[in-house]
Scaffold this active site. Structure first.
Site, PDB file in Angstrom:
ATOM      1  N   ALA A   1       0.852  -1.189   0.000  1.00  0.00           N
ATOM      2  CA  ALA A   1       0.000   0.000   0.000  1.00  0.00           C
ATOM      3  C   ALA A   1       0.888   1.240   0.000  1.00  0.00           C
ATOM      4  CB  ALA A   1      -0.918  -0.012   1.215  1.00  0.00           C
TER       5      ALA A   1
ATOM      6  N   GLY B   1      -0.021  -5.118   0.544  1.00  0.00           N
ATOM      7  CA  GLY B   1      -1.229  -5.046  -0.259  1.00  0.00           C
ATOM      8  C   GLY B   1      -1.085  -5.714  -1.611  1.00  0.00           C
TER       9      GLY B   1
ATOM     10  N   GLU C   1      -1.752  -9.285  -1.007  1.00  0.00           N
ATOM     11  CA  GLU C   1      -3.187  -9.418  -0.749  1.00  0.00           C
ATOM     12  C   GLU C   1      -3.998  -9.295  -2.037  1.00  0.00           C
ATOM     13  OE1 GLU C   1      -3.839  -7.664   3.676  1.00  0.00           O
ATOM     14  OE2 GLU C   1      -2.782  -6.335   2.304  1.00  0.00           O
TER      15      GLU C   1
ATOM     16  N   GLU D   1       3.961  -6.000   7.061  1.00  0.00           N
ATOM     17  CA  GLU D   1       3.344  -4.849   7.719  1.00  0.00           C
ATOM     18  C   GLU D   1       3.857  -4.604   9.130  1.00  0.00           C
ATOM     19  OE1 GLU D   1       0.405  -5.979   4.484  1.00  0.00           O
ATOM     20  OE2 GLU D   1       1.730  -7.035   5.876  1.00  0.00           O
TER      21      GLU D   1
END
Length: 256
Positions: free
Chosen positions: A64, A107, A110, A130
């Site tokens: 992200a 992300g 994911e 993360e």
């Protein structure tokens, strides 16, 4: 049309490529909204039977966008239901293939796991790092990764933040195939074209049954599969497919 994406259609296969090379394709809100818009459009088209998410040269998506996240607080995250657009993307019923080259971290990992098939080039690297920035996965990583690779491997990857290479990802069940880097897109298109060549309603039934396995007991999953199997009898594709088999010819699903 899109500022952060490149899209392409070849036959019944559509592809989306995130195009933020300087940011290693980091996922921000604009990327999320544009991916969702593009994918929703393809999913709504009867002329498209499969979707590929393509990788950049160095990264599928390296996580992200931290610059966007760092200024948020609890109130803003909760009020906007941050990341919820990715849930809508994952829920699209069009078959989705992730063709991963380079980094698929946070992300990015994911996003790949939202797809039905993950194809990895030999240089692909996956991870959920993360914790290294005082955070946890927030786009389904703790849930999808555990379902794909099991509790032990998920805990290892999430709690240490380590990356796994393509061969380890294949061994633990995170990806379905490892492909030479220069062949990744060609193989992805071949797989997508195969899927797109089958009847869309039957493909969706198969996807729904497989997904049911992640969210139900064995008994209820088998019951759902059996009910779906019974329901497809009488559909044009089922009649054409079995008639073609008995007549020793290729099925013509387009005319079914």
């Amino acid at each position: 049309m899109f500022e952060t994406l490149e899209t392409e259609v070849t036959g019944r296969v559509a592809s989306i490529k995130i195009n933020r090379p300087k940011q290693l394709n980091a996922l921000n809100t604009q990327v999320m909204e544009e991916v969702l818009a593009a994918a929703s459009g393809f999913a709504a088209s009867p002329d498209i039977g499969c979707l590929i998410l393509k990788s950049g040269e160095r990264a599928f998506a390296a996580g992200a966008d931290i610059r966007e996240l760092a200024v948020q607080d609890h109130a803003s995250m909760r009020a906007s239901n941050f990341f919820s657009g990715w849930d809508q993307f994952a829920a699209l019923r069009i078959p989705k293939i992730a063709a991963v080259r380079g980094y698929a971290l946070g992300g990015g990992c994911e996003l790949a796991m939202m797809c039905d098939v993950i194809l990895a080039s030999e240089n692909a690297r996956f991870g959920q790092p993360e914790l290294k920035i005082g955070c946890i996965p927030g786009i389904g990583g703790t849930q999808r990764l555990t379902r794909l690779v099991g509790r032990a491997c998920a805990m290892d990857m999430i709690l240490t933040g380590r990356m796994v290479g393509a061969e380890e990802a294949l061994r633990i069940g995170l990806v379905s195939r490892v492909i030479a880097d220069d062949q990744l897109e060609a193989v992805a298109h071949e797989v997508a074209a195969t899927i797109a060549g089958y009847p869309g309603d039957i493909v969706q039934m198969a996807r729904d049954c497989v997904n049911m396995a992640e969210n139900s007991t064995l008994d209820s999953g088998i019951r759902h599969e059996r009910q779906t199997y019974h329901a497809l009898y009488g559909l044009p594709a089922q009649r054409e497919g079995m008639a073609a088999f008995l007549e020793k010819r290729a099925p013509n699903f387009n005319g079914a």
